[in-house]
Design a protein around this motif. Sequence first.
Motif, PDB file in Angstrom:
ATOM      1  N   PRO A   2       0.752  -1.210   0.026  1.00 54.54           N
ATOM      2  CA  PRO A   2      -0.156   0.071   0.052  1.00 54.54           C
ATOM      3  C   PRO A   2       0.778   1.231   0.096  1.00 54.54           C
ATOM      4  O   PRO A   2       1.992   1.250   0.413  1.00 54.54           O
ATOM      5  N   TRP A   3       0.182   2.342  -0.530  1.00 52.05           N
ATOM      6  CA  TRP A   3       0.978   3.434  -0.551  1.00 52.05           C
ATOM      7  C   TRP A   3       0.763   4.455   0.009  1.00 52.05           C
ATOM      8  O   TRP A   3      -0.593   4.799   0.674  1.00 52.05           O
ATOM      9  N   PRO A   4       1.536   5.504   0.850  1.00 52.42           N
ATOM     10  CA  PRO A   4       0.921   6.613   1.396  1.00 52.42           C
ATOM     11  C   PRO A   4       0.317   7.475   1.058  1.00 52.42           C
ATOM     12  O   PRO A   4       0.158   7.689  -0.140  1.00 52.42           O
ATOM     13  N   ARG A   5      -0.074   8.531   1.881  1.00 49.43           N
ATOM     14  CA  ARG A   5      -0.768   9.669   1.327  1.00 49.43           C
ATOM     15  C   ARG A   5      -0.017  10.968   1.953  1.00 49.43           C
ATOM     16  O   ARG A   5       0.102  10.856   3.277  1.00 49.43           O
ATOM     17  N   TRP A   6       0.033  11.954   1.171  1.00 44.94           N
ATOM     18  CA  TRP A   6       0.509  13.309   1.780  1.00 44.94           C
ATOM     19  C   TRP A   6      -0.505  14.255   1.358  1.00 44.94           C
ATOM     20  O   TRP A   6      -0.947  14.552   0.647  1.00 44.94           O
ATOM     21  N   GLY A   7      -0.187  15.271   2.500  1.00 44.82           N
ATOM     22  CA  GLY A   7      -0.839  16.697   2.118  1.00 44.82           C
ATOM     23  C   GLY A   7       0.314  17.411   1.850  1.00 44.82           C
ATOM     24  O   GLY A   7       1.191  17.416   1.111  1.00 44.82           O
ATOM     25  N   MET A   8       0.406  18.808   2.567  1.00 44.80           N
ATOM     26  CA  MET A   8       1.755  19.561   2.301  1.00 44.80           C
ATOM     27  C   MET A   8       2.745  19.186   2.950  1.00 44.80           C
ATOM     28  O   MET A   8       3.005  19.722   4.275  1.00 44.80           O
ATOM     29  N   GLY A   9       3.506  17.912   2.590  1.00 45.85           N
ATOM     30  CA  GLY A   9       4.452  17.422   3.461  1.00 45.85           C
ATOM     31  C   GLY A   9       4.103  16.478   4.686  1.00 45.85           C
ATOM     32  O   GLY A   9       4.984  15.681   4.925  1.00 45.85           O
ATOM     33  N   PHE A  10       2.897  16.775   4.870  1.00 47.25           N
ATOM     34  CA  PHE A  10       2.491  15.749   6.210  1.00 47.25           C
ATOM     35  C   PHE A  10       2.050  14.217   5.739  1.00 47.25           C
ATOM     36  O   PHE A  10       1.130  14.662   4.694  1.00 47.25           O
ATOM     37  N   GLN A  11       2.523  13.538   6.276  1.00 49.84           N
ATOM     38  CA  GLN A  11       1.696  12.128   5.829  1.00 49.84           C
ATOM     39  C   GLN A  11       0.411  11.824   6.569  1.00 49.84           C
ATOM     40  O   GLN A  11       0.301  12.165   7.597  1.00 49.84           O
ATOM     41  N   LEU A  12      -0.550  11.483   5.677  1.00 54.64           N
ATOM     42  CA  LEU A  12      -1.802  11.357   6.383  1.00 54.64           C
ATOM     43  C   LEU A  12      -2.238  10.055   6.594  1.00 54.64           C
ATOM     44  O   LEU A  12      -1.398   9.152   6.284  1.00 54.64           O
ATOM     45  N   ASP A  13      -3.087   9.659   7.311  1.00 50.54           N
ATOM     46  CA  ASP A  13      -3.945   8.423   7.389  1.00 50.54           C
ATOM     47  C   ASP A  13      -4.121   7.671   6.217  1.00 50.54           C
ATOM     48  O   ASP A  13      -4.544   8.363   5.216  1.00 50.54           O
ATOM     49  N   SER A  14      -3.529   6.327   6.209  1.00 53.75           N
ATOM     50  CA  SER A  14      -3.620   5.675   4.929  1.00 53.75           C
ATOM     51  C   SER A  14      -3.641   4.180   5.175  1.00 53.75           C
ATOM     52  O   SER A  14      -3.169   3.754   6.323  1.00 53.75           O
ATOM     53  N   GLU A  15      -3.795   3.005   4.571  1.00 57.65           N
ATOM     54  CA  GLU A  15      -3.473   1.889   4.352  1.00 57.65           C
ATOM     55  C   GLU A  15      -2.177   1.664   4.937  1.00 57.65           C
ATOM     56  O   GLU A  15      -1.919   0.576   5.578  1.00 57.65           O
ATOM     57  N   ALA A  16      -1.096   2.369   4.228  1.00 55.29           N
ATOM     58  CA  ALA A  16       0.143   2.298   4.916  1.00 55.29           C
ATOM     59  C   ALA A  16       0.558   2.676   6.229  1.00 55.29           C
ATOM     60  O   ALA A  16       1.570   2.193   6.613  1.00 55.29           O
ATOM     61  N   ARG A  17      -0.182   3.636   6.818  1.00 60.56           N
ATOM     62  CA  ARG A  17       0.026   4.283   8.250  1.00 60.56           C
ATOM     63  C   ARG A  17      -1.246   4.663   8.702  1.00 60.56           C
ATOM     64  O   ARG A  17      -1.696   5.618   8.401  1.00 60.56           O
ATOM     65  N   ARG A  18      -1.625   3.923   9.555  1.00 59.80           N
ATOM     66  CA  ARG A  18      -3.034   4.291  10.138  1.00 59.80           C
ATOM     67  C   ARG A  18      -2.445   4.946  11.724  1.00 59.80           C
ATOM     68  O   ARG A  18      -1.644   4.591  12.280  1.00 59.80           O
TER      69      ARG A  18
END
Length: 392
Positions: free
Chosen positions: A321-337
Amino acid sequence: MTLQIHGSVAPGFERIRDEFAEGFSEKPQMGAALSILHNGESVVDLWGGVADERTNAPWSDETVSVIFSCTKGLVSILAARLVQDGLLDYEAPVADYWPEFAAAGKADVRVKHLLSHRSGLSAPRSPLTAEQIIDWNHVVRELGAQKPLWEPGSGYAYHAITHGWLIGEVIRRVSGRTVGQYFADLITTPLGVDAWIGLPPSLSSRVAHMQVGSTLAELTAQQATARKPEETDWSGLAMTLGGALAPELIGPGDSDGFNSPEIQAAEIPGAGGIASARAVASIWSSTIMPVGGVRLLDDDTIATATVPQSEGLPVWAVPGPWPRWGMGFQLDSEARRYTTAHGFGHDGAGGQVAFADPAAGVGFAYLTNQMEAINDLRGTRIVDALRTTLDL
């Protein structure tokens, strides 16, 4: 050596201690620390294990460690604060602040593209050496002149190390201070916490020795075997910079890569932050509520900075699974809950986890010096236990 877990947990958070201790299972040379603030107050402050497997020196409450890409999250806080203060615009061309950056077809690259891994500069076209990456001016001059690897804004690929220099140079141009100086002035000095982007050499004896765990070694061996000699491995180059670093970011020698005192002393804001778990958790908590009278970001700033910018399949295909990013911030995703879907922060290589969650009132940091990769659930299980503890 019998494992001893030191520190404290507030009543009701005992399960967190159990999960932290479980992370040491079959890892006799590992060290780690965990800090959690809830509603601005410390509820978990734990440490244990070995800070330096070469000497068996124990991890103490004074131990700090390399936090790798968790540093990107801290630098993204700096950028968000400049936006909040009206000094930086996410939508503005980078060249408005860094005119030389317009070279090689980059005039329309936006600040948000740097932060969200969409600038096309995930790796250098020309290899860098270990000596060169501690020279800020050399690296930003090279990146500023470089032609993008893909059309900026059209897709993303993880800027594993270059991210910090790119947005860091914008921060330097806007604030008039280096990233490390601005970080100290805005965050660590007011909060009174132990975190640095550019470690003072006098403090090097406090830094845990990072080590390659078996699953990280297995992963890098698999990647080397799968690499096709006729193709440029841009994902690999994003980590190694063409020779400056090993794929694992440390080694092969005891003092190479991010174990090197020279690299630890340099400002490498894509991966080179050094901190205690207590400091990182306090910083993240202070983005969402006052900690010791300090609040770094307001709610509107957080809302803007956490709008998803990059997700899904990247430019260079890598397994999900791939992460999600906002403006540099890693957001909640399957890769990182996180504890809830509202969490934002940034992981770091080898198992580091750090984030804030405004919905849960949480500031969180888990740091370890035994770097693992494949199926590494040490931090994940602690986050899961915290979610259950808070009944979220």
